[in-house]
Design a protein around this motif. Structure first.
Motif, PDB file in Angstrom:
ATOM      1  N   SER A   1       0.827  -1.208   0.000  1.00 20.10           N
ATOM      2  CA  SER A   1       0.000   0.000   0.000  1.00 20.10           C
ATOM      3  C   SER A   1       0.859   1.255   0.000  1.00 20.10           C
ATOM      4  O   SER A   1       1.804   1.375   0.788  1.00 20.10           O
ATOM      5  CB  SER A   1      -0.921   0.010   1.228  1.00 20.10           C
ATOM      6  OG  SER A   1      -1.690   1.187   1.278  1.00 20.10           O
ATOM      7  N   VAL A   2       0.522   2.189  -0.899  1.00 20.12           N
ATOM      8  CA  VAL A   2       1.210   3.477  -0.993  1.00 20.12           C
ATOM      9  C   VAL A   2       0.133   4.566  -1.048  1.00 20.12           C
ATOM     10  O   VAL A   2      -0.604   4.664  -2.024  1.00 20.12           O
ATOM     11  CB  VAL A   2       2.096   3.561  -2.250  1.00 20.12           C
ATOM     12  CG1 VAL A   2       2.803   4.911  -2.300  1.00 20.12           C
ATOM     13  CG2 VAL A   2       3.114   2.436  -2.276  1.00 20.12           C
ATOM     14  N   VAL A   3       0.029   5.357  -0.003  1.00 21.49           N
ATOM     15  CA  VAL A   3      -1.011   6.387   0.086  1.00 21.49           C
ATOM     16  C   VAL A   3      -0.392   7.762  -0.142  1.00 21.49           C
ATOM     17  O   VAL A   3       0.667   8.086   0.411  1.00 21.49           O
ATOM     18  CB  VAL A   3      -1.717   6.343   1.458  1.00 21.49           C
ATOM     19  CG1 VAL A   3      -2.728   7.478   1.579  1.00 21.49           C
ATOM     20  CG2 VAL A   3      -2.418   4.998   1.636  1.00 21.49           C
ATOM     21  N   TYR A   4      -1.082   8.567  -0.974  1.00 19.43           N
ATOM     22  CA  TYR A   4      -0.559   9.879  -1.350  1.00 19.43           C
ATOM     23  C   TYR A   4      -1.673  10.920  -1.269  1.00 19.43           C
ATOM     24  O   TYR A   4      -2.797  10.661  -1.692  1.00 19.43           O
ATOM     25  CB  TYR A   4      -0.006   9.822  -2.776  1.00 19.43           C
ATOM     26  CG  TYR A   4       0.702  11.073  -3.247  1.00 19.43           C
ATOM     27  CD1 TYR A   4       1.725  11.643  -2.500  1.00 19.43           C
ATOM     28  CD2 TYR A   4       0.370  11.668  -4.453  1.00 19.43           C
ATOM     29  CE1 TYR A   4       2.383  12.774  -2.938  1.00 19.43           C
ATOM     30  CE2 TYR A   4       1.022  12.809  -4.911  1.00 19.43           C
ATOM     31  CZ  TYR A   4       2.035  13.352  -4.141  1.00 19.43           C
ATOM     32  OH  TYR A   4       2.695  14.477  -4.578  1.00 19.43           O
ATOM     33  N   GLN A   5      -1.355  12.069  -0.694  1.00 22.91           N
ATOM     34  CA  GLN A   5      -2.322  13.163  -0.590  1.00 22.91           C
ATOM     35  C   GLN A   5      -2.223  14.013  -1.859  1.00 22.91           C
ATOM     36  O   GLN A   5      -1.202  14.649  -2.108  1.00 22.91           O
ATOM     37  CB  GLN A   5      -1.998  14.024   0.639  1.00 22.91           C
ATOM     38  CG  GLN A   5      -3.047  15.067   0.955  1.00 22.91           C
ATOM     39  CD  GLN A   5      -4.025  14.587   2.008  1.00 22.91           C
ATOM     40  OE1 GLN A   5      -3.863  13.522   2.565  1.00 22.91           O
ATOM     41  NE2 GLN A   5      -5.037  15.385   2.296  1.00 22.91           N
ATOM     42  N   CYS A   6      -3.266  13.997  -2.688  1.00 20.36           N
ATOM     43  CA  CYS A   6      -3.175  14.705  -3.962  1.00 20.36           C
ATOM     44  C   CYS A   6      -4.560  15.080  -4.486  1.00 20.36           C
ATOM     45  O   CYS A   6      -5.580  14.657  -3.958  1.00 20.36           O
ATOM     46  CB  CYS A   6      -2.453  13.840  -4.998  1.00 20.36           C
ATOM     47  SG  CYS A   6      -3.391  12.377  -5.503  1.00 20.36           S
ATOM     48  N   ASN A   7      -4.554  15.867  -5.549  1.00 19.42           N
ATOM     49  CA  ASN A   7      -5.761  16.155  -6.322  1.00 19.42           C
ATOM     50  C   ASN A   7      -5.898  15.058  -7.361  1.00 19.42           C
ATOM     51  O   ASN A   7      -5.074  14.979  -8.287  1.00 19.42           O
ATOM     52  CB  ASN A   7      -5.639  17.525  -6.990  1.00 19.42           C
ATOM     53  CG  ASN A   7      -6.874  17.893  -7.782  1.00 19.42           C
ATOM     54  OD1 ASN A   7      -7.429  17.072  -8.510  1.00 19.42           O
ATOM     55  ND2 ASN A   7      -7.300  19.137  -7.663  1.00 19.42           N
ATOM     56  N   PRO A   8      -6.898  14.170  -7.266  1.00 20.97           N
ATOM     57  CA  PRO A   8      -6.990  13.024  -8.183  1.00 20.97           C
ATOM     58  C   PRO A   8      -7.042  13.420  -9.652  1.00 20.97           C
ATOM     59  O   PRO A   8      -6.443  12.756 -10.501  1.00 20.97           O
ATOM     60  CB  PRO A   8      -8.287  12.327  -7.752  1.00 20.97           C
ATOM     61  CG  PRO A   8      -8.496  12.753  -6.341  1.00 20.97           C
ATOM     62  CD  PRO A   8      -7.967  14.142  -6.256  1.00 20.97           C
ATOM     63  N   SER A   9      -7.734  14.514  -9.971  1.00 23.85           N
ATOM     64  CA  SER A   9      -7.839  14.946 -11.364  1.00 23.85           C
ATOM     65  C   SER A   9      -6.480  15.353 -11.914  1.00 23.85           C
ATOM     66  O   SER A   9      -6.105  15.000 -13.043  1.00 23.85           O
ATOM     67  CB  SER A   9      -8.820  16.118 -11.492  1.00 23.85           C
ATOM     68  OG  SER A   9     -10.111  15.726 -11.096  1.00 23.85           O
ATOM     69  N   PHE A  10      -5.730  16.085 -11.103  1.00 27.99           N
ATOM     70  CA  PHE A  10      -4.403  16.521 -11.524  1.00 27.99           C
ATOM     71  C   PHE A  10      -3.468  15.329 -11.656  1.00 27.99           C
ATOM     72  O   PHE A  10      -2.679  15.226 -12.606  1.00 27.99           O
ATOM     73  CB  PHE A  10      -3.848  17.531 -10.518  1.00 27.99           C
ATOM     74  CG  PHE A  10      -2.499  18.078 -10.888  1.00 27.99           C
ATOM     75  CD1 PHE A  10      -2.323  18.793 -12.070  1.00 27.99           C
ATOM     76  CD2 PHE A  10      -1.412  17.878 -10.051  1.00 27.99           C
ATOM     77  CE1 PHE A  10      -1.072  19.291 -12.412  1.00 27.99           C
ATOM     78  CE2 PHE A  10      -0.162  18.373 -10.390  1.00 27.99           C
ATOM     79  CZ  PHE A  10       0.008  19.087 -11.568  1.00 27.99           C
TER      80      PHE A  10
END
Length: 329
Positions: free
Chosen positions: A38-47
């Protein structure tokens, strides 16, 4: 708006969608070299979708039959490298600008695993799967300790020989799941990561027990937790203060660190913080706070220092058993 995204699955789905719409017949080979499921990232999914789309399209411009997508842990960031066909030079590459959170460490099997398939899709990527993966995959059944048979779900397979040393896994495209009977068979969704194969194996070889460090200045609590974990099949190392816990975690790799918060020498969260800052052997090891703290602000403070999970004391055997399943799978 930024949200938490499971990045490995996100890459998998974006790649599948692009290839489904592409005019070339390209087989994808996904290689997970992060060391984690598992690799979790805080981001804007569209971008993020737009960036991945541009990166994959860049590699597709030069590919004829195959894309090899390799994800790697690079200083707590995720690096994505895409190779076209059998070319050893990277066709497209990027690294997450911000750090990601890794969890569910992968235990690579030490034994050799033969991978076989009747599908042309799998056979197209077989050489890349074997050469790029950290898993000890080979093509020869005679030289392997275990054999994986990959079967396309749309094929009708009859009279498959049964062997105690063979694990059968079927694969299918996500869009065709509703039309496929997957009730009796392990199923991978195409495209899949090399590590998905070992995660789904019906393992005939007993896995190594989890090696866990417990740090707690309360001797009765330390003894009780140690006994419960050993009954659950774990190897346990103990420390009765934070300074000793830090020293042990600097010297030996553990699967989990269970850290009481308020200990002499160093608090558990301070042990976690130093291990991360020192970038040592347990910098990515899950760090579990054992504490009676319950206020949201206090729990938030623990996580801000490097704690990754939380168990409220007193801990029961049932709670530990449920908690450990994500690493024992």
């Amino acid at each position: 708006m930024k949200i938490k995204v499971e990045l490995l699955e996100f890459i998998q789905c974006v790649l599948a969608n692009i290839l489904r719409q592409h005019d070339k017949k390209i087989a994808p080979c996904l290689i997970n070299k992060t060391g984690f499921y598992s690799v979790v990232y805080q981001c804007n999914p569209s971008f993020m979708h737009q960036q991945l789309n541009e990166l994959i399209q860049q590699a597709l411009n030069v590919a004829q039959h195959q894309l090899v997508v390799v994800v790697t842990n690079k200083n707590k960031h995720l690096e994505l490298s895409i190779f076209a066909d059998d070319n050893q030079e990277v066709a497209a590459q990027c690294t997450t600008p911000e750090k990601v959170t890794y969890s569910q460490a992968i235990k690579l099997p030490s034994h050799t695993i033969a991978v076989q398939a009747t599908s042309s899709q799998i056979n197209t990527i077989m050489a890349s799967l074997i050469s790029h993966s950290m898993v000890n995959f080979i093509s020869s059944i005679e030289q392997a300790d275990q054999c994986i048979s990959l079967i396309d779900a749309k094929d009708i397979v009859k009279n498959v020989p049964v062997s105690a040393n063979v694990t059968t896994i079927q694969f299918c495209e996500i869009s065709k799941v509703s039309n496929t009977d997957i009730s009796d068979t392990n199923t991978l969704f195409w495209p899949f990561y090399d590590t998905d194969i070992i995660n789904m194996m019906d393992t005939k070889i007993t896995p190594e027990p989890l090696c866990i460090l417990i740090a707690d200045d309360s001797i009765p609590s330390l003894i009780a937790t140690k006994a419960m974990l050993e009954k659950l099949g774990c190897k346990v190392v103990t420390a009765n203060d934070g300074t000793r816990a830090l020293a042990l975690a600097q010297q030996q790799q553990f699967d989990l660190l269970l850290l009481d918060e308020r200990m002499p020498g160093l608090y558990g969260s301070d042990v976690a913080k130093q291990l991360i800052e020192q970038d040592g052997v347990n910098r990515l090891t899950p760090k579990v706070s054992l504490t009676g703290l319950t206020e949201p602000e206090e729990i938030t403070q623990l996580f801000s220092k490097g704690i990754t999970h939380y168990l409220e004391k007193p801990v029961t055997k049932l709670a530990l058993e449920h908690f450990l399943t994500q690493w024992q799978a």
